[in-house]
Design an enzyme around this catalytic site. Structure first.
Site, PDB file in Angstrom:
ATOM      1  N   LYS A  72       0.815  -1.219   0.000  1.00 15.47           N
ATOM      2  CA  LYS A  72       0.000   0.000   0.000  1.00 15.47           C
ATOM      3  C   LYS A  72       0.848   1.268   0.000  1.00 15.47           C
ATOM      4  O   LYS A  72       0.331   2.350  -0.278  1.00 15.47           O
ATOM      5  CB  LYS A  72      -0.963  -0.014   1.179  1.00 15.47           C
ATOM      6  CG  LYS A  72      -2.024  -1.109   1.053  1.00 15.47           C
ATOM      7  CD  LYS A  72      -3.111  -0.975   2.106  1.00 15.47           C
ATOM      8  CE  LYS A  72      -4.270  -1.929   1.854  1.00 15.47           C
ATOM      9  NZ  LYS A  72      -3.909  -3.340   2.118  1.00 15.47           N
TER      10      LYS A  72
HETATM   11  C1  PLP Z   1      -4.630  -4.417   1.579  1.00 14.79           C
HETATM   12  C2  PLP Z   1      -3.928  -5.731   1.573  1.00 14.79           C
HETATM   13  C3  PLP Z   1      -4.332  -6.795   0.735  1.00 14.79           C
HETATM   14  C4  PLP Z   1      -5.564  -6.717  -0.147  1.00 14.79           C
HETATM   15  O1  PLP Z   1      -5.392  -5.852  -1.226  1.00 14.79           O
HETATM   16  P1  PLP Z   1      -6.669  -5.382  -2.104  1.00 14.79           P
HETATM   17  O2  PLP Z   1      -6.137  -4.389  -3.057  1.00 14.79           O
HETATM   18  O3  PLP Z   1      -7.629  -4.778  -1.109  1.00 14.79           O
HETATM   19  O4  PLP Z   1      -7.236  -6.594  -2.747  1.00 14.79           O
HETATM   20  C5  PLP Z   1      -3.576  -7.956   0.725  1.00 14.79           C
HETATM   21  N1  PLP Z   1      -2.499  -8.094   1.528  1.00 14.79           N
HETATM   22  C6  PLP Z   1      -2.098  -7.112   2.368  1.00 14.79           C
HETATM   23  C7  PLP Z   1      -0.922  -7.340   3.245  1.00 14.79           C
HETATM   24  C8  PLP Z   1      -2.784  -5.896   2.419  1.00 14.79           C
HETATM   25  O5  PLP Z   1      -2.388  -4.935   3.262  1.00 14.79           O
END
Ligand code: PLP
Length: 431
Positions: A107
C-alpha cells in the site's frame, strides 16, 4: 483523461477532481474513459528504462494535463524509491516482494502516489487545505500516514481500534507526529469506519475543515498499483514461458490494477485472485452468483472483506461479460489451516518465509499450476512477514528478523488521543 462514474456514465471528472472527490457524487467509482494500449516497442525496450520512465509511460494518459511532466516524474521517482524484487521460490514459482517500502506493505506505492498528487493540487492552490481522514484495521493507516507525512497543506487523521492492531502497526501510526494525528477508538474497526463515514456527510465539518478519504477506491491509490506488474515483467520476460500472477485479494484494488496493465498490453497470460475464507469472488466464478456476505476474521486480516469495492472495476474491464472474466481470471479460496500449512511447508522445503497473505497467494498459484506445465507463476508478497510476527513465528518455530525501519520505531513513544464516540471525533476535528 476523463473518468466516468460506474453508476452513471454521463457523470465525468478529470484526474484532479476524481482524486479530490474520491467517489463520484452519485457514489459510483471512477473509471477511465479510455484504456490506451502501449506500443510494442515499449515492451521490447522495457529492460533499458528506469523505474520512473516505465511508470511515467504507464500512467501519463491517466493523469493528463493535470500534473506537468516534470512534477509527475518527481512524484513517481519518490513513489518507487525502493526495490520490487522477483525472488525465485520453487522451480516455476516466484515471489514478487512488495514489502520493501517504508511501512513494509504494497500500500506504500498507492499512498505515496496519492500524497504526491494531492500535495501538488494543494500547492498550486487548486484546492484548499485538506484533511485526509481514514479508519484502519492495520496496513492502510500506516501507509497513508507515512505517504502524507510532511506534505504541506494536508493533515492526516487516523482512527484505529484500541488493542486490535499489532504492536508494529500501532507504532507505525502513532509515532510519526508532524501533520499526522492518531485517534485510538474505544471500539471495533467497524465503529471507526462508521464514524469516518458520518464525518464525511457532516456539513458543519466539511465547511470548516474539508475532508477527503484515502482508500483504494481513489484512482490515485488504485492506478499506481499497476507499476509493479510492469517492473516484475522486466524481471520475468526472459523466462520464455506464459506468465500468471496470483494476487492475495481483499478489496480487489491490487489485482484490478494488474488486469488493467494486461489490458494495456502487458504480456501477462492469466490472473489468479486468491481469497481467504472471505471468498465472494471464488464463489462467483464457480456458480455465477455474486453474493456479498459479512466478513469473517482470518489470519490474513487485510483480506477480510465481504463485498470487495473494486470488483465492479474488474467487471468493467471485462465489459461485464462473464465468459471474458472466466477466460482471464481464476479464483481459489483457502482457510487459515491451509495457509499455515503452506507457510510451514514452503519454509521447510525452501527456506523462504511467507506472510499469511502471500501464503494465500502461493496456494492459489499452486492450484492453478497443477495441470499447467507451460507457465511461470508469480505470487505477490503483499506484506513483510514481520508484520504478522506472532502467526508466522509460531508456524515456522523460528524468529523472524526485524528489518531496520521497524527496529527504529519500536523504541519511539506512542502519541494518541483516545476517543469513544462521534461527538469526540467531531470536537477533535473542529478544534
Ligand atoms: C490491503 C492488503 C491486501 C488486499 O489488497 P486489495 O487491493 O484490497 O485486494 C492484501 N495483503 C495485504 C498485506 C494488504 O495490506
Amino acid at each position: 483523461m476523463n473518468y466516468f462514474s460506474l453508476n452513471n456514465r454521463e457523470h465525468k471528472a478529470n484526474f484532479e477532481h476524481a482524486v479530490v472527490r474520491g467517489l463520484a457524487p452519485d457514489k459510483g467509482l471512477y473509471f477511465p474513459e479510455k484504456i490506451g494500449k502501449l506500443p510494442k516497442s515499449f515492451f521490447e525496450q522495457i529492460g533499458s528504462l528506469s523505474k520512473t520512465e516505465v511508470a511515467f509511460e504507464a500512467i501519463k494518459n491517466y493523469v493528463g494535463e493535470e500534473i506537468p511532466e516534470k512534477r509527475l516524474k518527481d512524484i513517481l521517482a519518490h513513489t518507487l524509491d525502493f526495490d520490487f524484487p522477483v525472488v525465485p521460490v520453487e522451480e516455476n514459482i516466484s515471489s514478487l516482494e512488495l514489502f520493501h517500502g517504508p511501512t513494509l506493505a504494497f500500500k506504500d506505492v498507492g499512498a505515496r502516489f496519492m500524497a504526491g498528487s494531492l500535495g501538488y493540487f494543494v500547492e498550486k492552490g487548486k484546492i484548499e487545505k485538506l484533511t485526509v481522514l481514514v479508519a484502519t484495521s492495520g496496513d492502510t493507516g500506516g501507509a497513508v500516514a507515512n505517504g502524507f507525512l510532511g506534505v504541506e497543506g494536508i493533515d492526516v487523521v487516523i482512527l484505529y481500534p484500541k488493542g486490535k492492531v499489532s504492536e508494529i502497526q500501532e507504532k507505525q501510526l502513532t509515532t510519526l507526529g508532524q501533520n499526522v494525528t492518531a485517534l485510538e477508538v474505544n471500539g471495533a474497526f467497524d465503529e471507526c469506519q462508521d464514524m469516518v463515514k458520518r464525518a464525511f456527510l457532516d456539513d458543519e465539518i466539511q465547511q470548516k475543515r474539508p475532508l477527503t478519504s484515502a482508500n483504494s477506491i481513489n484512482v490515485a491509490r488504485w492506478l499506481p498499483q499497476m507499476f509493479y506488474y510492469f517492473l516484475a515483467y522486466r524481471q520475468l520476460k526472459d523466462k520464455g514461458r506464459k506468465l500468471v500472477f496470483s494476487v492475495p485479494s481483499g478489496n480487489f484494488g491490487n489485482i484490478c490494477a494488474g488486469i488493467l496493465a494486461k489490458e494495456m498490453g502487458l504480456p501477462i497470460d492469466h490472473f489468479v485472485a486468491s481469497n481467504n475464507a472471505n471468498n465472494v469472488v471464488t464463489r462467483y466464478l464457480t456458480n455465477g452468483n455474486y453474493e456479498p456476505r459479512n466478513s469473517v476474521q482470518t489470519i490474513s486480516n487485510a483480506m477480510d472483506v465481504g463485498n470487495p469495492s473494486n470488483f465492479v472495476r474488474v467487471l468493467e474491464i471485462f465489459e461485464n461479460k462473464f465468459g471474458n472474466l472466466k477466460k482471464h481470471l481464476s479464483s481459489y479460496s483457502f482457510d487459515d489451516l491451509a495457509t499455515k500449512m503452506a507457510i510451514k511447508e514452503v519454509h521447510q522445503k525452501t527456506g523462504y518465509t511467507m506472510d499469511p497473505h502471500g501464503a494465500v497467494g502461493y496456494l492459489g498459484l499452486q492450484e492453478f499450476l497443477k495441470h499447467r506445465q507451460d507457465y511461470h507463476g508469480t505470487f505477490l508478497e503483499t506484506a513483510h512477514p514481520v508484520k504478522f510476527m506472532e502467526t508466522v513465528e509460531s508456524v515456522i518455530e523460528q524468529k523472524v528478523q526485524i528489518p531496520a525501519v521497524i527496529d527504529s520505531i519500536l523504541d519511539k513513544k506512542k502519541k494518541t488521543h483516545q476517543i469513544s464516540d462521534y461527538d469526540e471525533l467531531k470536537n477533535h476535528l473542529l478544534q
